[in-house]
Design an enzyme around this catalytic site. Sequence first.
Site, mmCIF file in Angstrom:
data_model
loop_
_atom_site.group_PDB
_atom_site.id
_atom_site.type_symbol
_atom_site.label_atom_id
_atom_site.label_comp_id
_atom_site.label_asym_id
_atom_site.label_seq_id
_atom_site.Cartn_x
_atom_site.Cartn_y
_atom_site.Cartn_z
ATOM 1 N NE ARG A 1 5.078 -6.133 9.223
ATOM 2 C CZ ARG A 1 5.942 -5.539 8.532
ATOM 3 N NH1 ARG A 1 6.080 -5.360 7.448
ATOM 4 N NH2 ARG A 1 6.926 -4.969 9.571
ATOM 5 C CG HIS B 1 -3.872 -12.380 9.596
ATOM 6 N ND1 HIS B 1 -3.327 -12.245 10.931
ATOM 7 C CD2 HIS B 1 -3.049 -13.678 8.883
ATOM 8 C CE1 HIS B 1 -2.401 -13.111 10.915
ATOM 9 N NE2 HIS B 1 -2.127 -13.905 10.113
ATOM 10 N N PRO C 1 0.863 -1.316 -0.003
ATOM 11 C CG PRO C 1 -0.357 -1.307 2.021
ATOM 12 C CD PRO C 1 1.044 -1.917 1.292
ATOM 13 C CD GLU C 2 5.134 3.285 -1.999
ATOM 14 O OE1 GLU C 2 5.218 4.341 -2.566
ATOM 15 O OE2 GLU C 2 6.272 2.439 -2.012
ATOM 16 N NE ARG D 1 14.526 20.330 6.186
ATOM 17 C CZ ARG D 1 13.490 19.586 6.266
ATOM 18 N NH1 ARG D 1 12.193 20.090 6.356
ATOM 19 N NH2 ARG D 1 13.550 18.688 7.025
#
Length: 276
Positions: free
Chosen positions: A109, A90, A2-3, A152
Site C-alpha cells: 500500500r 512491492h 504494524p503497531e 478532555r
Amino acid sequence: MPELPEVETTVRGLRPVLEGQRLTAVEPRRPDLRRPIPPDLRRRLTGATVTTLSRRAKYGLIETDRGDTLIFHLGMSGRWRIDPEDIGKHDHLLIDTAAGRRLALADPRRFGSLDLMATAAVGAFPPFVALGPEPLGPHFTAAHLARAFEGRAAPVKPLLLDQRIVAGLGNIYVCEALHMARIDPARPAGTIPRARLAKLVEAVRTVLEAAIAAGGSTLRDYARPDGELGYFSKQFLVYGREGEACACGAPVLRRVDGGRSTFYCARCQPPKRRVA
DNA sequence: CCGACAACCTGACGGC
DNA sequence: TGCCGTCAGGTTGTCG
C-alpha cells in the site's frame, strides 16, 4: 501488522541479520513511499556498517558507523523479508550485507516511509518531535494520562491513538487494552478516575508485552519464504471478533468512529451513567 | 482547540 | 469465473 509490537518484533528479527554487518548494496526501487525516499540514501548507506537497531514508537531505526540513521515506518502493509527467493513488485528497498544476506522491504500500500537522518539529529526527526512517552517505558504512568486527559471530553479511544499522548499504540491494541481495563471506548477521557487510569496503563503494558512475546515466538517463521504471519491474532479478546462471544458470554460489538472500527463488549465495558 | 472526514494505495474477501 | 463494493494494522491535512 504494524503497531508497536510488530515493529519491535521486526527490529528483533532484523538485528541478527544486520548488526555489525557492512552493507554491500542498498537499492531503492522507486523514488517514494508515502513521501519521497531520500535520493542520497544509496550513497550514504552503501559500504557503511550497521552498529545498532532500535525502535521508537512505530518507527524502526538502523544506525550506521558513518553517523547516519535509516528510519523506517511500515505503514499499514509494510514488512521486511529476509533472504527472499524472488523480488516482487512491492519490494521497494533491497539491502545486501557482506555476509551474503539480503533484506527486502515490501509495502504494497506504500503507506510506509523511509528517511535518513544524521544520528545526532534523530531527535529532530519531525515525527519524533511531539511524540509522547513509550508505553513500555517509565514515563507512561497514570499521572501522565491524567494530565493528558484532563478536561478532555473526547472519547478515550481516539486519544489513545494520538501519538502525542502515548507513542506506538494502534487500533488493535487500543481496543484490547480498553477491554482489559474494562473501560468504555466512548467514555469521555477526562472523566476516568485515576485508579482506572492505573488499570489502563497496566493493561496497555500487559497487552503489548504479550503481543511482543507472541511475535517473538514466531520469529523463526519470519525468514520463511512464504512469510505468512499467523501472529497473535488468536489471542485477541475483542479485536476483529464482532458477533462472537466475549469471555463473559456477551457478544462483541463493533462501532465506527472517526472511520476506525472499535470492538468492545458492552457488558465488560459498560457506559458510565451520571446517576447511579 | 476539537472532531469528523477524506486522502494516500493495493489487496483480500464476501455477495451476487 | 468475475465484477463490485467494502474493508484493512497509519498518518496527515482540510474543513466546519
